[in-house]
Design an enzyme around this catalytic site. Structure first.
Site, PDB file in Angstrom:
ATOM      1  N   VAL A 317       0.830  -1.154  -0.020  1.00 13.58           N
ATOM      2  CA  VAL A 317       0.041   0.095   0.082  1.00 13.58           C
ATOM      3  C   VAL A 317       0.843   1.231  -0.056  1.00 13.58           C
ATOM      4  O   VAL A 317       1.994   1.397   0.703  1.00 13.58           O
ATOM      5  CB  VAL A 317      -0.726   0.068   1.274  1.00 13.58           C
ATOM      6  CG1 VAL A 317      -2.003  -1.249   0.999  1.00 13.58           C
ATOM      7  CG2 VAL A 317      -0.255   0.046   2.429  1.00 13.58           C
ATOM      8  N   ASP A 318       0.277   2.426  -0.848  1.00 12.53           N
ATOM      9  CA  ASP A 318       0.908   3.682  -0.780  1.00 12.53           C
ATOM     10  C   ASP A 318       0.600   4.288   0.572  1.00 12.53           C
ATOM     11  O   ASP A 318      -0.535   3.742   1.161  1.00 12.53           O
ATOM     12  CB  ASP A 318       0.540   4.308  -1.829  1.00 12.53           C
ATOM     13  CG  ASP A 318       1.221   5.632  -1.982  1.00 12.53           C
ATOM     14  OD1 ASP A 318       2.106   5.870  -1.387  1.00 12.53           O
ATOM     15  OD2 ASP A 318       0.518   6.630  -2.402  1.00 12.53           O
ATOM     16  N   LYS A 319       1.251   5.116   1.135  1.00 11.14           N
ATOM     17  CA  LYS A 319       0.712   5.882   2.367  1.00 11.14           C
ATOM     18  C   LYS A 319      -0.128   7.061   2.214  1.00 11.14           C
ATOM     19  O   LYS A 319      -1.323   6.972   2.528  1.00 11.14           O
ATOM     20  CB  LYS A 319       1.908   6.322   2.943  1.00 11.14           C
ATOM     21  CG  LYS A 319       1.637   7.085   4.597  1.00 11.14           C
ATOM     22  CD  LYS A 319       2.713   7.479   5.246  1.00 11.14           C
ATOM     23  CE  LYS A 319       3.744   8.384   4.663  1.00 11.14           C
ATOM     24  NZ  LYS A 319       2.904   9.717   4.312  1.00 11.14           N
ATOM     25  N   VAL A 514      -1.822  -1.289  -3.995  1.00  9.47           N
ATOM     26  CA  VAL A 514      -2.822  -0.241  -3.951  1.00  9.47           C
ATOM     27  C   VAL A 514      -2.250   1.022  -3.952  1.00  9.47           C
ATOM     28  O   VAL A 514      -1.304   1.624  -3.150  1.00  9.47           O
ATOM     29  CB  VAL A 514      -3.529  -0.348  -2.428  1.00  9.47           C
ATOM     30  CG1 VAL A 514      -4.820   0.818  -2.603  1.00  9.47           C
ATOM     31  CG2 VAL A 514      -4.099  -1.879  -2.279  1.00  9.47           C
ATOM     32  N   GLY A 638       4.326  10.191   0.664  1.00 10.51           N
ATOM     33  CA  GLY A 638       4.149   9.492  -0.751  1.00 10.51           C
ATOM     34  C   GLY A 638       3.918   8.097  -0.334  1.00 10.51           C
ATOM     35  O   GLY A 638       3.820   7.875   0.730  1.00 10.51           O
TER      36      GLY A 638
END
Length: 638
Positions: A317-319, A514, A638
Site C-alpha cells: 500500500v501507498d501511504k 494499492v 508519498g
C-alpha cells in the site's frame, strides 16, 4: 425472453406426455405398425413421439448449427440419444430425455439471470429523465439528451441523471449504486455527484460534466458486462477440455454399443456423459462473484483477475491518500536562519511550491504569501524540487535533496529538526535558499479510521501487508506501528517501489498493489493485481485497474480478496460435483438400473445444483466498516 416464452416448450411437451400416459393407461387400441418391425404401438405413442418432437426440435437445430461451426456440443449428444431411442421404438425415453433437457434449460436460464441480478440492478438505477434549466425555464427531458454544462435540478427522492458538480443547494445522496455504501453522503457546492445516485433529502443544482455513456454508472455497467463475460484461466482450460470430452463420449458410446451389441446402453452413455454441469460450473460462479462485488462497490476486471485475487498473499500500500486521508495540514515551522522570521521562511517555501501539484504543496501555499513572479520549477523525483525566482534558488524537499545540491550550511541543524519532527509522525521538509538551509516545515495528515481494521482483516485472511512510501524512514515506521504494517519500505522512488514489488514476487508472493496510479504507476503495472482506491471519480481507473474500489472505504480491499477466495472455492466445489455426477452415473449404467430418463434427470439436477451453489455468492455476508476512531495526524509524503 419473458417467463412464459421460456416455459412454452416444456409445458407443451409435458402436456403431450401426460396425454400419452392417459391414453395408454386406458387401453387405447393399437394404431399401426412401427416401421422397423412388426411391433404395434398405441395411439398414445403418437403423443409421446409428438412430445419428443416438440421438446427436441430446438435441441436438434442447435446441434446442427453447432456442427456448422465445427463444434460438437451437448445438444448433439441429446439429439443422437433421442433419435436413437425413437429408432428402436423407445418413445418414452426419447420424450423424457428431450422434455427434461428443455426443462433444465429453462431453469438454467432463469437461475443464470438471477446470478446476473447485480448487473440488472445497476441498469435499473440508470435514470430515464432529467429536469434541466433550459431557455430560462425548467424542462423535463430524456437523461441522454442533457448537454454538457447544462444545469440539472435534483429534488428530494429524485435520481441524479448525470455526473457533475453541485453549484448550489445541499442534499444527502444515496451512493450505494456506485460505492456500495448505504449511508447517504452530504453534498454541497463544489462536491461531485454521480448519475444513478438518489437524493434522500434536500435540493441541489448540478452542472453536468458527464452525460450518457460518459457517466461513472455507464462505465461501471460496461465494465461489469465485460468482466462477467471474461473467462478465467480454469474456465478456458475446461472449454478446451470439453472440445475433446464431448467427441470422446460419442466414441465411448459407439465402442460400448459395438462390443455389447446393446444400442440402449450406447444411447444411455450419450445422455449421462453430457458435460453440462462441468461446462457451466465455472462461468456461473464468476458471474455471481463479480456481480456480488459490484453491489459492494468493487469492480473486478474479469474471471482471470478474480482467480488471481484469490491467490494474493501480500498487499503493498501507498501511504498518502491510502492509509491517510490525503488532506495535509501544516503543523510546524522551524526557523534555522536567525536573520529570517517564521513568515519569511513560509513565503520562500510557498514561492517554490507555487504551481506544484504535489499534495504537500497546498497547505504551504495557503500559509505563505503569493510570490511576485512565476518560479521556474525543476522536480527532483523522490527528493523534492528546485525553484528559480528573481535570481534566487530555492530548494524544498528532504535531506537527500540538500546532498544532491551540495547544501552544507546549517545542514546538521536541519537534520536534527527533521528527525525530531519525523519521530512525531510528521513529514519534514527542509527549505534551502541560495545554498543554505533556512528552515524546516512539517506537514501531517489524518490517518484513515479504517486503516488499522483493514490491516487486521488482511492478516486474518493470511495476507502480508507492506507499506511502500517516499516518506522518511522515521515517519513511515511511526505510521506502520500505528496500523500494524508488517514491513515498511521508506524513502522510495517510483522505480524503487517497482523493485520492492518484484522482490516480493520473486519470494513467491502473489502481490496486490494499492496506489494512486501516478507515482505508483510502475509498481501497479508490475504487481499481479493493481488496485485503484476511490475510483468513482476517475474514468481511467474504472477502465484500467484490475480491481477498482469505487469508494474510499479501505475495508473493501479485504472484502474483495475474501470474496475472490469464496468464488474460487465454489468453482472447485462445482467441478467436483460435476465430475462426481458423471462418474456415479457411469457406474450406475454399467451396474444396471440407470436409464436414459434417469440419467437426464440426474444430469439436469446436477446443473441446477452447481448454479444454486454459485448463487450463494449473491448473499451479502456483511460489509462492516471499522468503528469510528479519533483521527490522528500522520505524515504525508508519498
Amino acid at each position: 425472453m419473458n417467463r412464459l416464452a421460456r416455459w412454452k416448450v416444456p409445458i407443451i411437451s409435458g402436456a403431450l406426455i401426460l396425454v400419452s400416459f392417459a391414453m395408454n393407461a386406458n387401453g387405447v387400441l393399437p394404431f399401426g405398425q412401427w416401421w422397423m418391425g412388426d411391433a404395434s404401438f398405441a395411439l398414445g405413442d403418437l403423443f409421446m413421439i409428438a412430445a419428443a418432437a416438440v421438446a427436441g426440435y430446438k435441441i436438434l437445430a442447435n446441434a446442427i448449427r453447432a456442427l456448422g461451426a465445427k463444434v460438437i456440443g451437448i445438444d448433439l449428444l441429446v439429439s443422437i440419444a433421442a433419435l436413437g431411442a425413437l429408432a428402436i421404438g423407445n418413445f418414452w425415453e426419447a420424450a423424457a430425455v428431450t422434455f427434461l433437457f428443455s426443462v433444465g434449460h429453462a431453469l438454467e436460464t432463469a437461475t443464470l439471470n438471477k446470478t446476473r441480478s447485480a448487473l440488472a440492478e445497476l441498469v435499473a438505477v440508470a435514470p430515464d429523465t432529467a429536469l434541466v434549466l433550459r431557455d430560462g425555464s425548467q424542462q423535463e427531458v430524456p437523461a441522454a439528451s442533457v448537454r454538457s454544462g447544462e444545469t440539472v435540478l435534483v429534488a428530494h427522492g429524485a435520481k441524479v441523471p448525470v455526473d457533475g458538480l453541485v453549484i448550489s443547494g445541499t442534499a444527502a445522496l444515496d451512493e450505494a449504486s456506485i460505492t456500495g455504501e448505504s449511508i447517504p453522503v452530504d453534498k454541497s457546492a463544489g462536491d461531485s455527484v454521480f448519475a444513478g445516485t438518489i437524493s434522500r433529502g434536500g435540493f441541489i443544482q448540478v452542472k453536468a460534466t458527464g452525460i450518457g455513456a460518459d457517466t461513472t454508472l455507464a462505465r461501471i455497467i460496461h465494465r461489469v458486462e465485460e468482466a462477467q463475460d471474461a473467462k478465467a484461466r480454469t474456465q478456458a482450460f475446461f472449454d478446451r477440455f470439453s472440445r475433446w470430452y464431448t467427441p470422446g463420449i460419442i466414441l465411448l458410446a459407439a465402442v460400448a454399443g459395438v462390443l455389447t451389441q446393446d444400442l440402449v446402453l450406447a444411447l444411455t452413455l450419450l445422455v449421462i456423459g453430457c458435460p453440462g454441469a462441468l461446462v457451466i460450473s465455472i462461468p456461473v460462479a464468476i458471474v455471481a462473484g463479480i456481480g456480488r462485488a459490484a453491489r459492494n462497490g468493487i469492480l473486478i476486471k474479469g474471471g482471470e483477475f478474480l482467480e488471481t485475487s484469490a491467490k494474493i498473499t501480500a498487499v503493498a500500500v501507498d501511504k498518502t491518500g491510502t492509509l491517510t486521508e490525503g488532506h495535509p495540514q501544516l503543523t510546524d515551522v522551524v526557523v534555522l536562519d536567525p536573520s529570517l522570521k517564521r513568515q519569511e521562511v513560509l513565503d520562500w517555501a510557498a514561492a517554490a511550491e507555487a504551481g506544484s501539484q504535489h499534495p504537500l504543496a497546498k497547505p504551504i501555499i495557503e500559509a505563505g504569501r503569493a510570490p511576485l513572479g512565476i518560479p521556474q520549477i525543476t522536480t527532483v523525483p523522490g527528493m523534492g524540487l528546485e525553484a528559480q525566482l528573481d535570481g534566487r534558488r530555492i530548494l524544498v524537499g528532504n535531506l537527500p535533496l540538500l546532498d544532491e545540491y551540495g547544501v552544507q550550511t546549517r545542514r546538521g541543524e536541519a537534520r536534527a529538526a527533521a528527525e525530531t519532527l519525523a519521530a512525531d509522525g510528521k513529514t519534514p521538509m527542509v527549505i534551502a535558499l541560495d545554498g543554505a538551509a533556512i528552515g524546516v516545515l512539517a506537514v501531517a495528515d489524518a490517518l484513515r479510521e479504517d486503516a488499522a481494521a483493514m490491516v487486521q482483516q488482511l492478516h486474518s485472511a493470511g495476507v502480508k501487508v507492506l507499506m511502500l512510501t517516499g516518506d522518511t524512514p522515521l515517519v513511515a515506521q511511526a505510521i506502520g506501528r500505528r496500523v500494524g504494517i508488517d514491513e515498511v519500505h521508506a524513502s522510495l522512488l517510483p522505480e524503487d517501489k517497482l523493485q520492492a514489488v518484484a522482490a516480493m514476487q520473486r519470494a513467491g508472493h502473489t502481490v496486490a498493489m494499492v496506489g494512486d496510479g501516478i507515482n505508483d504507476a510502475p509498481a501497479l503495472a508490475t504487481a499481479d493485481i493493481g488496485v485503484a482506491m476511490g475510483a468513482a471519480g476517475s474514468g481511467v481507473a474504472v477502465e484500467t485497474a484490475d480491481i477498482a474500489l469505487m469508494g474510499d472505504n479501505l475495508l473493501r480491499l479485504p472484502q474483495a480478496i475474501t470474496l475472490a477466495k469464496r468464488t474460487v472455492s465454489i468453482m472447485r466445489q462445482n467441478i467436483v460435483i460435476a465430475l462426481a455426477t458423471v462418474a456415479l452415473l457411469l457406474a450406475g449404467v454399467f451396474a444396471g438400473g440407470v436409464t436414459m430418463a434417469i440419467g437426464m434427470l440426474v444430469h439436469e439436477l446436477s446443473v441446477l445444483v452447481v448454479i444454486a451453489n454459485a448463487m450463494r455468492l449473491l448473499r451479502d455476508t456483511g460489509s462492516r466498516r471499522a468503528p469510528a476512531a479519533a483521527k490522528q495526524p500522520v505524515a504525508l509524503a508519498g
